[in-house]
Write an enzyme that holds these catalytic residues in place. Structure first.
Site, PDB file in Angstrom:
ATOM      1  N   TYR A  48      -2.279   0.258  -7.332  1.00 37.94           N
ATOM      2  CA  TYR A  48      -2.690   1.550  -6.794  1.00 37.94           C
ATOM      3  C   TYR A  48      -1.618   2.611  -7.055  1.00 37.94           C
ATOM      4  CZ  TYR A  48      -5.870  -1.502  -4.143  1.00 37.94           C
ATOM      5  OH  TYR A  48      -6.801  -2.440  -3.762  1.00 37.94           O
TER       6      TYR A  48
ATOM      7  N   HIS B 298      -5.011 -10.465  -7.101  1.00 36.21           N
ATOM      8  CA  HIS B 298      -5.765  -9.234  -7.340  1.00 36.21           C
ATOM      9  C   HIS B 298      -6.595  -9.345  -8.618  1.00 36.21           C
ATOM     10  CE1 HIS B 298      -5.548  -4.539  -6.982  1.00 36.21           C
ATOM     11  NE2 HIS B 298      -6.750  -5.021  -6.744  1.00 36.21           N
TER      12      HIS B 298
END
Length: 333
Positions: A56, A140
């Site tokens: 992010y 992830h």
């Protein structure tokens, strides 16, 4: 805000979580002051679970979240981050990131689910956040890396968990089938399920949710608005569904659900936030929150009472699957 325990772990999360992807400048710039104010508003509202990742904003989300929480009592909140994408120097920068974040691309992502990659990723996250530990760590998006993720990364996380370094471990993905495999075949405690148990998509009932029940494990739901189509009282053409323009038939279905919600004195977004809790294995809904105003709206939606009759009517009209369980009620565990 109520707490729900990750089954068979000492870790408990608030039912509503703060998703920090947006404060990493997802799709547009978020001023640093807005990011800090959003975290402060979440804290004041009782939210104590915060989720981030190196992906992010090429580390910006982790930096901002760590800075905003600095000074808060460490034992009063939980942080999750993710492994699988190392941040390494970008030898050929073009000026701005190409994966949806408005940040400079001096770094780039490098897939790595090796033991060394996991350990390095956690160390880097702790440095960026300034934290002394992570409470939950997810693999992830390991879609294309099952073998290394299951056979190397997850055992590494399990070792850290068993040493007490991490409280709980799992995986986060946009699909449910592989998440079910993680629950059934690995040491994962929890999975982060994106968009597959919503008012418009209940496909998780075919795999990951039964797996969670069978193995006594837990699920965090994200993407509950399916990229936006469920985020307004009255859906309209041009809204997004799973990051694409929503097909007309889905817009029509969302409108039909919204009309049933109105007859029960509630709204489509409030129902969308409450819906995941119809399943007993789902303990949390986490949403991206960019500003204090977004935090306030999400908390207000979360706090709304949704009558059980709404789910009955939606089942009866074929707007949700007939095997969606009756709501068990949210509460402290």
């Amino acid at each position: 805000m109520r707490l729900r325990k990750i089954q068979n772990t000492p870790v408990a999360v608030t039912e509503l979580g703060f998703g920090a992807s947006v404060i990493g400048n997802l799709y547009r710039v978020t001023p640093a002051d807005d990011a800090t104010a959003a975290v402060d508003a979440a804290w004041d509202a009782g939210i104590r679970y915060f989720d981030t990742a190196p992906h992010y904003g090429l580390g910006l989300s982790e930096q901002r979240l760590g800075a905003a929480l600095r000074g808060r009592p460490r034992d009063e909140y939980l942080i999750s981050s993710k492994v699988g994408r190392l941040l390494v120097p970008n030898e050929e920068p073009h000026g701005v990131d190409t994966e949806g974040f408005v940040v400079r691309d001096d770094l780039r992502r490098q897939w790595d689910f090796s033991r060394d990659g996991v350990l390095r990723s956690i160390e880097d996250t702790l440095e960026r956040t300034g934290l002394d530990r992570l409470d939950i760590v997810y693999l992830h998006d390991p879609d294309d890396h099952w073998r290394q993720a299951a056979e190397e990364a997850m055992p590494t996380l399990a070792e850290l968990r068993d040493q007490g370094v991490i409280g709980a471990i799992g995986a986060g993905m946009n699909q449910s089938a592989m998440l079910a495999r993680f629950l059934c075949e690995t040491a994962a405690d929890i999975v982060m399920l994106a968009g597959r148990y919503t008012l418009l998509d209940q496909s998780a009932l075919d795999d990951v949710l039964p797996a969670a029940q069978e193995h006594g494990k837990s699920v965090v739901a994200v993407g509950v608005f399916n990229s936006g189509l469920l985020s307004r009282d009255r859906p309209a053409e041009g809204m997004k569904y799973d990051y694409q323009d929503a097909p007309p038939e889905l817009v029509a279905r969302a409108l039909a659900i919204a009309e049933v919600c109105a007859t029960h004195g509630t709204t489509l977004p409030a129902a969308a936030m409450a819906f995941p809790h119809t399943h007993p294995s789902i303990i949390n809904v986490t949403l991206g929150m960019r500003t204090p105003e977004q935090v306030g709206r999400n908390v207000e939606l979360h706090d709304q009472h949704i009558p059980d009759g709404l789910w009955d009517d939606l089942r009866a009209q074929g707007l949700i699957r007939s095997d969606v369980p009756a709501e068990r009620g949210r509460g402290r565990e």
